[in-house]
Design a protein around this motif. Structure first.
Motif, PDB file in Angstrom:
ATOM      1  N   TYR A 293      40.337  37.584  35.891  1.00  0.00           N
ATOM      2  CA  TYR A 293      40.984  37.950  37.150  1.00  0.00           C
ATOM      3  C   TYR A 293      39.978  38.769  37.969  1.00  0.00           C
ATOM      4  CZ  TYR A 293      45.421  36.348  35.219  1.00  0.00           C
ATOM      5  OH  TYR A 293      46.429  35.572  34.707  1.00  0.00           O
ATOM      6  N   PRO A 294      40.271  38.945  39.237  1.00  0.00           N
ATOM      7  CA  PRO A 294      39.323  39.690  40.081  1.00  0.00           C
ATOM      8  C   PRO A 294      39.143  41.137  39.630  1.00  0.00           C
ATOM      9  CG  PRO A 294      40.919  38.491  41.412  1.00  0.00           C
ATOM     10  CD  PRO A 294      41.406  38.403  40.001  1.00  0.00           C
ATOM     11  N   TYR A 295      37.971  41.681  39.953  1.00  0.00           N
ATOM     12  CA  TYR A 295      37.675  43.092  39.724  1.00  0.00           C
ATOM     13  C   TYR A 295      37.878  43.833  41.043  1.00  0.00           C
ATOM     14  CZ  TYR A 295      35.025  41.420  35.597  1.00  0.00           C
ATOM     15  OH  TYR A 295      34.627  40.823  34.409  1.00  0.00           O
ATOM     16  N   LYS A 296      38.150  45.129  40.918  1.00  0.00           N
ATOM     17  CA  LYS A 296      38.230  45.974  42.110  1.00  0.00           C
ATOM     18  C   LYS A 296      37.145  47.039  42.046  1.00  0.00           C
ATOM     19  CE  LYS A 296      41.312  48.858  44.887  1.00  0.00           C
ATOM     20  NZ  LYS A 296      42.712  49.232  45.182  1.00  0.00           N
ATOM     21  N   LEU A 297      36.522  47.282  43.178  1.00  0.00           N
ATOM     22  CA  LEU A 297      35.491  48.324  43.248  1.00  0.00           C
ATOM     23  C   LEU A 297      35.836  49.283  44.372  1.00  0.00           C
ATOM     24  CD1 LEU A 297      33.893  45.359  42.605  1.00  0.00           C
ATOM     25  CD2 LEU A 297      32.097  47.030  42.170  1.00  0.00           C
ATOM     26  N   GLU A 298      35.831  50.577  44.045  1.00  0.00           N
ATOM     27  CA  GLU A 298      36.155  51.588  45.045  1.00  0.00           C
ATOM     28  C   GLU A 298      34.893  52.293  45.496  1.00  0.00           C
ATOM     29  OE1 GLU A 298      39.339  54.231  43.763  1.00  0.00           O
ATOM     30  OE2 GLU A 298      40.210  52.565  42.629  1.00  0.00           O
ATOM     31  N   PRO A 299      34.752  52.512  46.797  1.00  0.00           N
ATOM     32  CA  PRO A 299      33.536  53.173  47.270  1.00  0.00           C
ATOM     33  C   PRO A 299      33.413  54.595  46.725  1.00  0.00           C
ATOM     34  CG  PRO A 299      35.072  52.783  49.079  1.00  0.00           C
ATOM     35  CD  PRO A 299      35.671  52.161  47.868  1.00  0.00           C
TER      36      PRO A 299
END
Lengths: 266, 329
Positions: free
Chosen positions: B321-327
């Motif tokens: 599934y997609p990954y999430k990246l937070e600034p």
């Protein structure tokens, strides 16, 4: 709550939080970018390594050992001049798993044949032409690179030296890229022309384990030692391609590709 | 007791940081809360955010071609069973209403749908262009919609043409295609509108096998090339001043899960590579880029949400599934 049950309560709480806490992703580093003109060389070859990842280091060995952080640091070009050298490289950085090991074998070139006759490769993988097998170029793992000659059948190569020579060893660089249906040869036979009896005499051979599964894309140097060399100026080499791709592969039963890029004659 | 509650907070602050300069991110590979039994994925090809802020994922899993997430990774909705070659997903706000454009590279069609999957228009292969012998020769991978509604389709796995239609799907022209010369394309995998300079709106087109983006004006005249040595860039995604793109793989390590994500500023300069080498310019020329951290396998698209978070969808990467990246500020 007794002291004991209190302890186990806290222990359980700890377990609970270590499960609930978002487990951290741990990533592996990739290997560095290695640059060198060819894996074949006349006198020596210079190899550089690049890895633009902050606070990381590249370590290497030249003796086949797996590089650790104690191994030599690859921070300047490495010069290689021995007949056969296995360069092993890995990257390291705090907070990451070390990269996989990358190994490259470097070979000093041998005696050049006066003439070398090989069949025409497949039109898609013609290489650089006649001289491709003794031009000192090759050793990358991209099968589309112009250094490779690609065949869909066995290959017979005729070698002529200008003078009678006792050949002790032949090395043939082949490509193994099983996802691209490129396998190591199933066997190699070497013959020398026997002037006394007027016939080809078998003088050496090898049987690589070509059907074995190899997920990595790599160069596989085939080394054939000639136990009892004969003095002659004509040699013949038969490199048999794998006729049937093994059952575990999607290309099961079909002929494999054979890729060669250099011959080294000692 | 309070000490215990501090544990998760502290741990969550120690995630791996990827990227360089002003564009660094903390990655979470466990963002998606989708239940694999209910909402499976195959290749995760592209992602967009809709006007209410939801995150849409397009996959070629025909049990649910479109998964709709909230920003916390919870599945809100799923639809679509008719897109076996679901590849390109573009959102366009049409007079206040979100509509989607899906490129299906098995159906050889572009399908315009409402946000909940109702088919509004289907574009077959462009016979009018007179460059296609059959529909099979046309394998669309991406669309971009101009403010006037014009549709640009990238035939990225077919003949590498960009086909321009008006908002009603009438053929206008085609350009690009293959050939020798800077104006041609090889693997025109993505296309987007670049409206960052309002005086000069234009198109950015991917030429993936050439490791480059190419600029064209809205009439298809070639302008310039943005060379990205080493990077198999997928579609360009513009958010604010920056251009983001998933890099399917590094040229130095083809077909070995060597992808990363690249970010360019508005001067077309690479400022950050997530999981990739630190951008390096030698005499104003960008050095070869490559994967340095194996955070991604074959990233295929990025989506930047309204809070500057990034989502990464991957092709052929074990149905992740997609990954999430937070600034990281």
């Amino acid at each position: 709550m007794s002291k004991n049950s209190k302890q186990s309560f806290f222990a359980a709480l700890l377990v609970f939080f270590s499960v609930m806490a978002p487990a951290q992703d741990t990533f592996q580093l990739a290997p560095p970018l290695l640059r060198f003109p060819s894996i074949f060389f006349d006198k020596s070859v210079q190899v550089t390594a690049e890895f633009r990842q902050p606070e990381s280091s590249i370590h290497y060995t030249l003796n086949g050992w797996i590089p650790t952080e104690e191994s030599s640091v690859f921070d300047k070009p490495v010069n290689i001049n021995k007949p056969v050298t296995k360069l092993s490289v890995r990257t390291f950085a705090k907070g990451y798993l070390p990269s996989e090991m990358v190994q490259v074998n470097f070979y000093k070139m041998g005696k050049k044949a006066k003439t070398l006759r090989a069949p025409l490769p497949h039109p898609k993988y013609l290489g650089t032409g006649n001289d491709a097998l003794q031009d000192g170029l090759g050793g990358n793992t991209d099968h589309n690179s112009k250094t490779w000659l690609g065949y869909q059948d066995s290959v017979m190569i005729e070698i002529e030296f200008g003078d009678k020579t006792s050949m002790e060893q032949i090395m043939i660089n082949t490509l193994e890229s099983q996802n691209a249906w490129i396998f190591q040869p199933s066997s190699i036979s070497v013959y020398g022309w026997d002037y006394l009896f007027g016939r080809w005499r078998p003088i050496g051979g090898s049987r690589p384990d070509s059907a074995e599964r190899q997920p990595e894309v790599r160069c596989a140097m085939q080394t054939v030692n000639i136990p009892k060399p004969i003095k002659t100026d004509r040699y013949r080499l038969i490199i048999r391609s794998l006729q049937e791709i093994p059952a575990w592969h999607p290309g099961k039963g079909k002929p494999a590709w054979l890729f060669i890029d250099e011959l080294i004659l000692h | 007791m309070a000490g215990f509650f501090m544990v998760p907070k502290l741990l969550s602050d120690q995630g791996v940081v990827l990227g360089h300069n002003q564009k660094k991110y903390k990655i979470s590979t466990r963002w998606s809360q989708a239940d694999v039994a209910r909402n499976p994925v195959n290749d995760c090809h592209e992602m967009v955010q809709d006007s209410p802020g939801r995150i849409l994922l397009l996959t070629n899993e025909t049990r649910n071609n479109v998964l709709i997430y909230d920003k916390n990774g919870k599945i809100l909705e799923a639809w679509g069973t008719e897109y076996p070659g679901a590849h390109g997903l573009t959102l366009f706000n049409e007079n206040g209403t979100d509509v989607l454009f899906i490129c299906d590279n098995q159906r050889h069609q572009v399908i315009k749908t409402s946000i909940d999957g109702r088919v509004l228009m289907t574009l077959d292969y462009p016979k009018e262009a007179e460059v296609y012998a059959s529909k099979e020769a046309y394998i669309p991978t991406e669309t971009a919609i101009a403010p006037n509604g014009d549709i640009y389709v990238a035939d990225g796995y077919g003949q590498d043409y960009i086909i321009q239609y008006d908002a009603d799907g009438r053929y206008i022209r085609h350009f690009g295609g293959r050939g020798e010369g800077a104006e041609y394309l090889k693997n025109a995998h993505g296309v987007c509108l670049d409206l960052r300079n309002p005086a000069q709106p234009g198109l950015i087109v991917t030429s993936r096998e050439q490791n480059a983006f190419k600029r064209y004006d809205l009439e298809g005249n070639y302008l310039s090339t943005i060379a990205l040595p080493g990077a198999w860039v997928c579609r360009p995604v513009i958010k604010g001043d920056y251009l983001y793109a998933a890099v399917l793989q590094s040229s130095s390590k083809p077909w070995q899960q060597s992808g990363f994500v690249t970010i360019l500023d508005r001067n077309d300069r690479v400022v950050s590579n997530l999981g990739g080498s630190e951008p390096w310019y030698e005499n104003e020329v960008l050095s070869e880029m490559y994967q340095t951290v194996r955070a991604f396998q074959y990233p295929h698209d990025v989506c930047i949400d309204d809070e500057e978070n990034m989502y990464v969808a991957q092709w052929n990467s074990g149905k992740v599934y997609p990954y999430k990246l937070e600034p990281v500020v």
